[in-house]
Write an enzyme that holds these catalytic residues in place. Structure first.
Site, PDB file in Angstrom:
ATOM      1  CG  ASN A   1      -1.949  -1.141   1.323  1.00 47.66           C
ATOM      2  OD1 ASN A   1      -2.565  -1.568   0.056  1.00 47.66           O
ATOM      3  ND2 ASN A   1      -1.934  -2.009   2.116  1.00 47.66           N
ATOM      4  CB  CYS A   2       4.121   1.808  -0.845  1.00 51.48           C
ATOM      5  SG  CYS A   2       5.603   3.167  -0.918  1.00 51.48           S
ATOM      6  N   GLY A   3       3.001   4.149  -2.353  1.00 49.28           N
ATOM      7  CA  GLY A   3       3.053   4.894  -3.565  1.00 49.28           C
ATOM      8  C   GLY A   3       3.925   4.284  -4.721  1.00 49.28           C
TER       9      GLY A   3
END
Length: 181
Positions: free
Chosen positions: A57-59
């Site tokens: 769930n990271c950019g």
């Protein structure tokens, strides 16, 4: 050969190989969302390794796509890619099945992904303890560590260095060339 017995034929190659394995890879770790263990020495077999701490769930999560492209482009030349999901930056799923879905279903990852573990601080897994000693601990998700086949040379690339960047591609090509010379 007979004086060593048949068992020696099966154990000798591993014993010889184990001596050549860098200490930091002399571990077994569980694969992501699996009960299967992987021996990192056997997986890498003295080949250059690109180690990446990942998060679902990271950019930077879309970097999985370019990492998979590297896998396809360089696996025949000997590069091994290993992903280490981590929640050290609070961006990993709590459910390992969801992490696996992100990797395998959303991004089609075929390179080895290991079970979620710590990559920073005193609880870091042994691989990242070594990488930290050789360079620095990851400051965020998707830090990349390119390690020579003998484990002695470690190059670190931060999250913003994309897997398909000129900088990383040149480092991979040079490392592979040095391994084959």
């Amino acid at each position: 050969m007979q004086k060593y017995g048949i068992a020696a034929l099966f154990t000798l190659p591993f014993a010889v190989f184990a001596q050549d394995c860098p200490e930091y890879l002399n571990v077994e770790m569980r694969k992501l969302h699996s009960t299967e263990q992987v021996n990192l020495c056997q997986l890498t077999q003295g080949k250059p390794v690109l180690i990446v701490n990942t998060a679902s769930n990271c950019g930077f999560t879309p970097q999985f796509e370019a990492l998979e492209q590297l896998q396809q482009q360089y696996k025949e030349q000997g590069l091994v890619i290993i992903g280490f999901p981590s929640d050290d930056f609070f961006q990993e799923e709590n459910d390992e099945a969801k992490t696996a879905d992100v990797c395998y279903i959303n991004y089609g990852v075929t390179f080895t992904m290991l079970a979620t573990s710590e990559v920073r601080g005193s609880d870091a897994n042994s691989v990242f303890q070594y990488l930290t000693e050789q360079s620095a601990s990851p400051k965020w998700n998707f830090y990349k560590y390119l390690v020579s086949g003998d484990g002695k040379q470690v190059q670190q690339f931060n999250s913003r260095v994309k897997p398909d960047s000129k900088e990383l591609i040149e480092a991979i090509n040079l490392t592979l060339k040095n391994e084959n010379d």
